[in-house]
Structures are given as C-alpha cells and as structure tokens.
Design a protein around this motif. Sequence first.
Motif, mmCIF file in Angstrom:
data_model
loop_
_atom_site.group_PDB
_atom_site.id
_atom_site.type_symbol
_atom_site.label_atom_id
_atom_site.label_comp_id
_atom_site.label_asym_id
_atom_site.label_seq_id
_atom_site.Cartn_x
_atom_site.Cartn_y
_atom_site.Cartn_z
ATOM 1 N N ALA A 119 0.441 -1.421 0.262
ATOM 2 C CA ALA A 119 -0.289 0.274 0.022
ATOM 3 C C ALA A 119 1.016 1.250 0.127
ATOM 4 O O ALA A 119 2.134 1.370 0.798
ATOM 5 C CB ALA A 119 -1.429 -0.441 0.822
ATOM 6 N N THR A 120 0.702 1.912 -0.757
ATOM 7 C CA THR A 120 1.110 3.925 -0.675
ATOM 8 C C THR A 120 0.393 4.400 -0.633
ATOM 9 O O THR A 120 -1.183 4.688 -0.862
ATOM 10 C CB THR A 120 1.502 3.736 -2.294
ATOM 11 O OG1 THR A 120 2.701 2.510 -2.147
ATOM 12 C CG2 THR A 120 2.133 4.693 -1.904
ATOM 13 N N CYS A 121 0.542 5.788 0.219
ATOM 14 C CA CYS A 121 -0.372 7.016 0.909
ATOM 15 C C CYS A 121 0.464 8.018 0.652
ATOM 16 O O CYS A 121 1.891 7.687 1.452
ATOM 17 C CB CYS A 121 -1.032 6.383 2.685
ATOM 18 S SG CYS A 121 -2.225 4.813 2.707
ATOM 19 N N SER A 122 0.121 8.674 0.417
ATOM 20 C CA SER A 122 0.412 10.164 0.128
ATOM 21 C C SER A 122 -0.114 11.535 1.368
ATOM 22 O O SER A 122 -1.438 11.186 0.401
ATOM 23 C CB SER A 122 1.093 10.746 -1.509
ATOM 24 O OG SER A 122 2.397 9.985 -1.654
ATOM 25 N N GLY A 123 0.495 12.497 1.332
ATOM 26 C CA GLY A 123 -0.017 13.049 2.168
ATOM 27 C C GLY A 123 0.986 14.234 3.207
ATOM 28 O O GLY A 123 2.597 14.238 2.759
ATOM 29 N N GLY A 124 0.116 15.686 3.303
ATOM 30 C CA GLY A 124 1.046 16.422 3.963
ATOM 31 C C GLY A 124 1.126 17.828 3.460
ATOM 32 O O GLY A 124 1.460 18.984 3.223
ATOM 33 N N GLY A 125 0.914 17.481 2.024
ATOM 34 C CA GLY A 125 0.840 18.596 0.802
ATOM 35 C C GLY A 125 0.010 19.259 -0.200
ATOM 36 O O GLY A 125 -0.604 18.434 -0.400
ATOM 37 N N ARG A 126 -0.468 20.201 -0.102
ATOM 38 C CA ARG A 126 -1.301 21.343 -0.454
ATOM 39 C C ARG A 126 -2.333 20.850 -0.105
ATOM 40 O O ARG A 126 -3.665 20.480 -0.931
ATOM 41 C CB ARG A 126 -1.534 20.578 -1.479
ATOM 42 C CG ARG A 126 -0.365 21.053 -2.731
ATOM 43 C CD ARG A 126 0.221 21.172 -3.290
ATOM 44 N NE ARG A 126 -0.440 22.485 -4.344
ATOM 45 C CZ ARG A 126 0.037 23.197 -5.202
ATOM 46 N NH1 ARG A 126 1.567 22.848 -5.422
ATOM 47 N NH2 ARG A 126 -0.705 24.104 -5.923
ATOM 48 N N GLY A 127 -2.446 20.154 1.313
ATOM 49 C CA GLY A 127 -3.896 19.167 2.768
ATOM 50 C C GLY A 127 -4.368 18.595 1.500
ATOM 51 O O GLY A 127 -6.089 18.793 2.181
ATOM 52 N N ALA A 128 -4.090 17.293 1.068
ATOM 53 C CA ALA A 128 -4.904 16.685 0.378
ATOM 54 C C ALA A 128 -3.901 15.364 0.750
ATOM 55 O O ALA A 128 -2.697 15.209 0.993
ATOM 56 C CB ALA A 128 -4.677 16.349 -1.648
ATOM 57 N N ILE A 129 -4.788 13.869 0.943
ATOM 58 C CA ILE A 129 -4.442 12.535 1.216
ATOM 59 C C ILE A 129 -4.311 11.381 0.405
ATOM 60 O O ILE A 129 -6.047 11.393 -0.110
ATOM 61 C CB ILE A 129 -4.654 12.575 2.928
ATOM 62 C CG1 ILE A 129 -3.925 13.413 3.540
ATOM 63 C CG2 ILE A 129 -4.602 10.793 3.171
ATOM 64 C CD1 ILE A 129 -4.533 13.094 4.738
ATOM 65 N N GLN A 130 -4.081 10.658 0.087
ATOM 66 C CA GLN A 130 -4.475 9.278 -0.594
ATOM 67 C C GLN A 130 -3.280 8.512 -0.379
ATOM 68 O O GLN A 130 -2.460 8.192 -0.514
ATOM 69 C CB GLN A 130 -3.469 10.226 -2.106
ATOM 70 C CG GLN A 130 -3.880 9.370 -3.749
ATOM 71 C CD GLN A 130 -2.938 9.631 -5.191
ATOM 72 O OE1 GLN A 130 -2.694 10.522 -5.090
ATOM 73 N NE2 GLN A 130 -3.551 9.035 -5.735
ATOM 74 N N CYS A 131 -4.675 7.528 -1.025
ATOM 75 C CA CYS A 131 -4.261 5.803 -0.308
ATOM 76 C C CYS A 131 -3.637 5.258 -1.774
ATOM 77 O O CYS A 131 -5.313 5.522 -1.759
ATOM 78 C CB CYS A 131 -4.684 5.299 0.213
ATOM 79 S SG CYS A 131 -3.725 7.025 2.050
ATOM 80 N N THR A 132 -3.958 4.466 -1.900
ATOM 81 C CA THR A 132 -4.069 3.092 -3.039
ATOM 82 C C THR A 132 -3.148 1.401 -2.547
ATOM 83 O O THR A 132 -2.311 2.149 -1.750
ATOM 84 C CB THR A 132 -3.144 3.427 -4.107
ATOM 85 O OG1 THR A 132 -1.556 3.471 -3.830
ATOM 86 C CG2 THR A 132 -3.308 4.569 -4.825
ATOM 87 N N SER A 133 -4.140 0.795 -3.208
ATOM 88 C CA SER A 133 -3.836 -0.033 -2.211
ATOM 89 C C SER A 133 -4.968 -2.051 -3.177
ATOM 90 O O SER A 133 -5.764 -0.952 -3.174
ATOM 91 C CB SER A 133 -3.583 -0.631 -0.848
ATOM 92 O OG SER A 133 -3.120 -1.880 -0.407
ATOM 93 N N LYS A 134 -4.814 -2.887 -3.140
ATOM 94 C CA LYS A 134 -5.701 -4.166 -3.128
ATOM 95 C C LYS A 134 -5.878 -3.211 -4.567
ATOM 96 O O LYS A 134 -7.617 -4.163 -4.647
ATOM 97 C CB LYS A 134 -6.371 -4.331 -2.069
ATOM 98 C CG LYS A 134 -5.547 -4.784 -1.137
ATOM 99 C CD LYS A 134 -6.901 -4.915 -0.441
ATOM 100 C CE LYS A 134 -5.496 -5.567 0.943
ATOM 101 N NZ LYS A 134 -6.532 -6.146 2.110
#
Length: 148
Positions: A119-134
Amino acid sequence: MKMRAFAGMAVAAAAISLVGTGTASADAVNPGDYLIGDTAYFNVGPAQCSIKADGSAGCDIAAGIAKWLNIIPVTDLAIDMAFLPAHPTFGVFGHYGRADANTLPQGNGYGSTITYAGATCSGGGRGAIQCTSKGHSFSFGWSGTTTT
C-alpha cells in the motif's frame, strides 16, 4: 497577422516543451519509522491513518473534510478488501489511526509518501491525502473526495 500570432504561439509552446516543467513529487519516508507492531501508523493534516501488514489502508478523518460520493459526510475511508472499492466503514471496525503516531513530514512542499505491505499513502502537502492498495484508491482534501 493571425498567422504570425499562431506561429508565435507554436514557437512558444515548442520552447516550453523543450525546457520542460517541473513535476510535483512527494518525498518517500522509511516505513520502519512509523511501525507499531506490524502496522504503520501516521498522521497527516486532518487525518490519522494506518497501513496494516496485509496491505489494508485506512484513515480517520476530521469531521467536515470528506464526503463519500460527494454527498455523504464521512469520518473514515478504507481499502480493506480487494473485491470492494475504497469505502467508509462508519467506525464499525474501530479506528485506523493513533493520536500519538508520527506525522508525515512536509518534505519538498508536496508532502511525503509512505509505502508498506503493498500500500502507498501520500499526504501532507497542499491539503490532500491519497492512498492506493489492492487495486483501489481514495483521496480527500481541498479538491474533494474520490474513491475507486
């Protein structure tokens, strides 16, 4: 005259493509710094998130931030089963995050990325969070909420 303007725009477009434009990218973090047992816990802005050893990813989200299907206000989103798209659990399975978890750094201004157990999650910049998995993903932030 119109032909000169068209030619000028074409030359300008070609010059920009040759020079290139920078792309935003998030800095990767070491998932080991976020592990508590076999789960990576991390906080990002208005959310407390986790990635479990089986690749399940989820976030507890502050009220008023996310809307499922852009209609229903939700306080969590999860990817926990490969045959289901990302979805809210409405707290049925407990919390995903921990208040005492480390916060993902802002990195280069575009936030940070954590990858663990597929799984990969990104966030902390520009007010957004995104996760991908499965094979699925969710994102929320200033631009709204999406689930696939």
